[in-house]
Design an enzyme around this catalytic site. Sequence first.
Site, PDB file in Angstrom:
ATOM      1  N   TYR B 287       0.719  -1.381  -0.090  1.00 19.89           N
ATOM      2  CA  TYR B 287      -0.174   0.211   0.019  1.00 19.89           C
ATOM      3  C   TYR B 287       0.733   1.221  -0.079  1.00 19.89           C
ATOM      4  CZ  TYR B 287      -4.211   2.768   0.892  1.00 19.89           C
ATOM      5  OH  TYR B 287      -5.323   3.578   0.987  1.00 19.89           O
ATOM      6  N   TYR B 337      -5.395   5.519  -7.252  1.00 21.87           N
ATOM      7  CA  TYR B 337      -5.388   5.418  -6.240  1.00 21.87           C
ATOM      8  C   TYR B 337      -6.891   5.157  -5.772  1.00 21.87           C
ATOM      9  CZ  TYR B 337      -5.254   6.179  -1.077  1.00 21.87           C
ATOM     10  OH  TYR B 337      -5.243   6.078   0.351  1.00 21.87           O
TER      11      TYR B 337
END
Lengths: 151, 382
Positions: B287, B337
């Site tokens: 992440y 994103y």
Amino acid sequence: MADATAKTEPLLTPTQDDDGAPFWEYATRGELRIQACTACGELRFPPRPCCPHCQSFDSDWRRMSGRGRIWSYVFPHPPLLPAYAEQAPYNAIIVELAEAPRIRLVGNLVAAPDAPLNSIPPERLRIGAKVQVVFAEVAGTVVPRWVLERS
Amino acid sequence: MASLKDATAIVGIGQTQFARQLVASEKELACRAIVAALDDAGIAPSEVDAFASYTMEETDEVEVAKAVGAGDVTFFSKVGYGGGGSCATVGHLASAIATGQASVGIAWRSRKRGSGPRPWKNTTVQLPTPAQWTRPFGLLRPADEIAMLARRHMHEYGTTRDHLFNVALACRNRANQNPAAMMYERPLTRDMYMTSRWISEPLCLFDNCLETDGALACVIVSAERARDCRRKPVYVHSVAQGLPAQHHGMVNYWTDDPLSGPAWTAARHLWKQADFGPQDVDVAQIYDAFTPLIPLSLEGYGFCDRGEGGAFTEGGALESGGRLPINTGGGGLSEAYVHGFNLINEGVKQLRGTSTAQVPDAETCLVTAGEGVPTSALLLRA
């Protein structure tokens, strides 16, 4: 186009909760106090109803010396909320308290209590620098700020 | 004790276009991704009986279930803490399916972050952090909050901006190979990185993720059912969530050790349940809302020792052919994103052998959710 009636928005004031309210009340008196367990004496921050060490629900607020050291710092740049953008780049710092290094407070390093958030040249910030708490009024709420300790 | 190990598999993935601005609503994007994932699996929407999402998801299961034509739903779950919950959605569905609560599960993310408002600008809706202790002092955005940890890591361990650039570059290089990525055909150079504007010093523009409109989904079924699906199953080998003792969310400045975040907690459980360790991971999807999350995660998940996350990035370690290729679709920094869901689907692509930056013969993949907030992680295997 400039709007003659436009007023500068103030900086954000803390959205206080029941647990945090005493901190801000003591700040109004110019005191930096941290919640402490009445039963086992451990400090805890942020404040909360129960001691994570002994599960006591009794607490009081212990006065701190107001001395500390910079643990980390950043310089936010826009895009930011308008009141902060006006002073950007400014500093935001984390201070570890001299008598309780694991208690850390987010704040700002300033040249004087009411000076702007960008009143200290960036090159004067360093991790480990000794600082002292001062208090400033922001839109009716008193908040702690930090000045470099005179050596 | 029952084990989740390889009991379930991801058998379908779907995604929409990724762009700064898409016309379709979040609900429509969610439905398109879900329908695409079911088609990929070869499973009829009427067979879906489980849904899992994570907070900051605006499309709820009632809406998507009726729109796509799901059957009776017997399991639904929403995991907290935004980007920390991405992998947990798969974990919750795997648990539900392995224990017989459901048979076909959908996890999804739909987001109009590119064209929508920045969440931190709404000061009346406080983020789930102790905001009264941070926001008045101008620590307004997630970038400011993580920059504090980055500066401390630099101070304690000698992590440098070049290390953060290595992270940004690895993601960008993979996005340059991925026609679906927002940063396809848009190379990044060290000079561009070093001269870009600050966002929250020490973090610059390229240390921050993209702002994206788009949606993704995946389909999870039992390992037994997976054998009959259209695509090669990708097994859910191990799953974990992590909320460390005395943790405070993104502003984790008040624990004894703020640089050991939720990744450390999730990792302990993840590896305990697995047949292999960090040294056996062929490719990782980590992440990357901000570049410093990569060194912190590399340490937390055990790819290097504490404090060595910056140095680990040297010598092309994160690139294709390196010690640990990461974010092979481009990640949050350069593909899209969407709170990390693209990392899950990219992990599936790697283990199917269909990534645009394929790691040869990849058989194991780590996927992580947001570090800094209460998190989750997955180990996938071919």
